[in-house]
Scaffold this motif. Sequence first.
Motif, PDB file in Angstrom:
ATOM      1  N   LEU A 239      30.790  25.199 -18.455  1.00  0.00           N
ATOM      2  CA  LEU A 239      29.786  26.181 -18.868  1.00  0.00           C
ATOM      3  C   LEU A 239      29.157  25.787 -20.196  1.00  0.00           C
ATOM      4  CD1 LEU A 239      28.364  28.919 -18.492  1.00  0.00           C
ATOM      5  CD2 LEU A 239      30.267  29.981 -19.712  1.00  0.00           C
ATOM      6  N   TYR A 240      29.965  25.354 -21.141  1.00  0.00           N
ATOM      7  CA  TYR A 240      29.447  24.952 -22.454  1.00  0.00           C
ATOM      8  C   TYR A 240      28.452  23.794 -22.302  1.00  0.00           C
ATOM      9  CZ  TYR A 240      29.244  23.339 -27.276  1.00  0.00           C
ATOM     10  OH  TYR A 240      28.805  22.956 -28.526  1.00  0.00           O
ATOM     11  N   SER A 241      28.819  22.794 -21.520  1.00  0.00           N
ATOM     12  CA  SER A 241      27.941  21.634 -21.321  1.00  0.00           C
ATOM     13  C   SER A 241      26.635  22.041 -20.652  1.00  0.00           C
ATOM     14  CB  SER A 241      28.661  20.576 -20.476  1.00  0.00           C
ATOM     15  OG  SER A 241      29.814  20.100 -21.135  1.00  0.00           O
ATOM     16  N   GLU A 242      26.731  22.970 -19.696  1.00  0.00           N
ATOM     17  CA  GLU A 242      25.529  23.449 -19.006  1.00  0.00           C
ATOM     18  C   GLU A 242      24.616  24.201 -19.966  1.00  0.00           C
ATOM     19  OE1 GLU A 242      22.793  24.469 -15.977  1.00  0.00           O
ATOM     20  OE2 GLU A 242      24.456  23.039 -15.910  1.00  0.00           O
ATOM     21  N   MET A 243      25.193  25.093 -20.789  1.00  0.00           N
ATOM     22  CA  MET A 243      24.374  25.913 -21.668  1.00  0.00           C
ATOM     23  C   MET A 243      23.774  25.110 -22.819  1.00  0.00           C
ATOM     24  SD  MET A 243      24.228  28.754 -20.183  1.00  0.00           S
ATOM     25  CE  MET A 243      23.261  29.529 -21.473  1.00  0.00           C
ATOM     26  N   ILE A 244      24.475  24.095 -23.296  1.00  0.00           N
ATOM     27  CA  ILE A 244      23.934  23.239 -24.355  1.00  0.00           C
ATOM     28  C   ILE A 244      22.606  22.629 -23.917  1.00  0.00           C
ATOM     29  CG2 ILE A 244      24.260  20.912 -25.315  1.00  0.00           C
ATOM     30  CD1 ILE A 244      25.485  22.913 -27.095  1.00  0.00           C
ATOM     31  N   ASN A 245      22.497  22.322 -22.635  1.00  0.00           N
ATOM     32  CA  ASN A 245      21.271  21.722 -22.109  1.00  0.00           C
ATOM     33  C   ASN A 245      20.167  22.749 -21.860  1.00  0.00           C
ATOM     34  OD1 ASN A 245      22.359  19.094 -22.015  1.00  0.00           O
ATOM     35  ND2 ASN A 245      23.346  19.511 -20.050  1.00  0.00           N
ATOM     36  N   ARG A 246      20.501  24.035 -21.984  1.00  0.00           N
ATOM     37  CA  ARG A 246      19.537  25.089 -21.679  1.00  0.00           C
ATOM     38  C   ARG A 246      18.973  25.755 -22.927  1.00  0.00           C
ATOM     39  NH1 ARG A 246      19.670  27.932 -16.609  1.00  0.00           N
ATOM     40  NH2 ARG A 246      20.758  26.739 -15.016  1.00  0.00           N
ATOM     41  N   ILE A 247      19.609  25.579 -24.075  1.00  0.00           N
ATOM     42  CA  ILE A 247      19.216  26.357 -25.248  1.00  0.00           C
ATOM     43  C   ILE A 247      18.740  25.458 -26.387  1.00  0.00           C
ATOM     44  CG2 ILE A 247      20.780  28.253 -24.673  1.00  0.00           C
ATOM     45  CD1 ILE A 247      22.700  27.184 -26.806  1.00  0.00           C
ATOM     46  N   SER A 248      18.036  26.066 -27.320  1.00  0.00           N
ATOM     47  CA  SER A 248      17.555  25.343 -28.498  1.00  0.00           C
ATOM     48  C   SER A 248      18.633  25.288 -29.565  1.00  0.00           C
ATOM     49  CB  SER A 248      16.296  26.026 -29.055  1.00  0.00           C
ATOM     50  OG  SER A 248      16.527  27.409 -29.277  1.00  0.00           O
ATOM     51  N   ASP A 249      18.459  24.409 -30.537  1.00  0.00           N
ATOM     52  CA  ASP A 249      19.483  24.157 -31.551  1.00  0.00           C
ATOM     53  C   ASP A 249      19.863  25.398 -32.352  1.00  0.00           C
ATOM     54  OD1 ASP A 249      19.509  21.562 -30.744  1.00  0.00           O
ATOM     55  OD2 ASP A 249      18.381  20.766 -32.442  1.00  0.00           O
ATOM     56  N   ASP A 250      18.906  26.307 -32.561  1.00  0.00           N
ATOM     57  CA  ASP A 250      19.190  27.489 -33.384  1.00  0.00           C
ATOM     58  C   ASP A 250      20.170  28.465 -32.729  1.00  0.00           C
ATOM     59  OD1 ASP A 250      16.971  27.896 -31.550  1.00  0.00           O
ATOM     60  OD2 ASP A 250      16.762  29.884 -32.431  1.00  0.00           O
ATOM     61  N   LYS A 251      20.460  28.262 -31.434  1.00  0.00           N
ATOM     62  CA  LYS A 251      21.373  29.154 -30.717  1.00  0.00           C
ATOM     63  C   LYS A 251      22.755  28.536 -30.518  1.00  0.00           C
ATOM     64  CE  LYS A 251      17.568  31.289 -28.114  1.00  0.00           C
ATOM     65  NZ  LYS A 251      16.488  30.471 -28.673  1.00  0.00           N
ATOM     66  N   ILE A 252      22.936  27.280 -30.895  1.00  0.00           N
ATOM     67  CA  ILE A 252      24.170  26.560 -30.578  1.00  0.00           C
ATOM     68  C   ILE A 252      25.394  27.172 -31.257  1.00  0.00           C
ATOM     69  CG2 ILE A 252      25.383  24.367 -30.941  1.00  0.00           C
ATOM     70  CD1 ILE A 252      22.784  22.934 -30.213  1.00  0.00           C
ATOM     71  N   LYS A 253      25.251  27.636 -32.513  1.00  0.00           N
ATOM     72  CA  LYS A 253      26.404  28.184 -33.219  1.00  0.00           C
ATOM     73  C   LYS A 253      26.946  29.424 -32.526  1.00  0.00           C
ATOM     74  CE  LYS A 253      26.032  24.846 -36.028  1.00  0.00           C
ATOM     75  NZ  LYS A 253      26.846  23.651 -35.710  1.00  0.00           N
ATOM     76  N   ARG A 254      26.059  30.213 -31.953  1.00  0.00           N
ATOM     77  CA  ARG A 254      26.515  31.384 -31.183  1.00  0.00           C
ATOM     78  C   ARG A 254      27.299  30.937 -29.946  1.00  0.00           C
ATOM     79  NH1 ARG A 254      24.205  36.395 -32.274  1.00  0.00           N
ATOM     80  NH2 ARG A 254      22.546  36.396 -33.837  1.00  0.00           N
TER      81      ARG A 254
END
Length: 328
Positions: A239-254
């Motif tokens: 799930l983490y790997s999938e979502m990293i590819n879907r979101i922008s950098d400003d959301k990664i810490k969340r």
Amino acid sequence: MDLITIIVPVYNVERYIVECIESLLNQTYKNLEIILVDDGSTDKSGEICENYANTYSRVKVIHKKNEGLGFARNTGLAVAHGRFVTFVDSDDKAETDLIERLVKGIVDFKCDTCIGGFKRISENGRTNFVEQYDAALFTGTDVYNKLFARMLGSAPDKHDAIRMSVWNVMYSMDIIRKYKIEFPSEREFISEDIIWDSEYYKYSKRVKVIDSNAYNYRITPGSLTQKYKENMLKKICVLYSEMINRISDDKIKRLQRQFFVNLRVCLRQENSNISKKSSSEILNSIKEIVNNETVHTVATEYEKVIEQFKQKVFVKLVKNKKIYILYI
């Protein structure tokens, strides 16, 4: 008065399904279509659903082979006639004004989507936790950049998450149909709901969050924290790997903070009362977790931004592979 579709995936819940369906039939908002999707139940759940469909014109039942929660919801969406749709899990129950409150949020604020809070209840229906959000309105790019961001998890320095679950949310069927939004399988991801959210909120333009908690989410023996999930570590990493590819950098810490919330559950389930493992087996499982490449990478990155003491200690223990302390 718009037609509202309620989709209820059903699988082996004969103990709870009657209470769930009755709570939907007793809604104060009456223009409803209730679609029960029997996902290959092997108990009496399918028979109970059939009886309700034969008795009430508002209730429809679909019987299908077992493919899981996400695909069962897709089956319901394919035949939905409502202008808006919401999802209810078959072991949960709704208070009588749940639908009315969600519809009011949409109508009064001219929204395409409305989100409410919830109460967590025990197996016998006793309330043990309440999640109630402050009323808010999100429009334009704020829907994705601010509201959806909070569904990924809380910011590193505060608790501001909004639960990403699709129950107690009313969605626009126009958006779902236009952009062909579907659920993936929860058998692949630890949460199919956040994948859905990552697609839907790209196109939503106006969302009302209401201060209602009229949805009752039941914790049962089969719930995530009560039943051992052998492949849980793999799922949270996928799930983490999938979502990293879907979101922008400003959301990664969340996303990283939520990763460690999930990892804490992953570790907690190794408790012998849940896993039924010996001490040596538990230690080996913890060793496998802390040696996982994704776990170590996320810990290394997230440690740099943590401001809350307890979080920092936990992440440090994981990063530095303190197996025995984590075991204790």
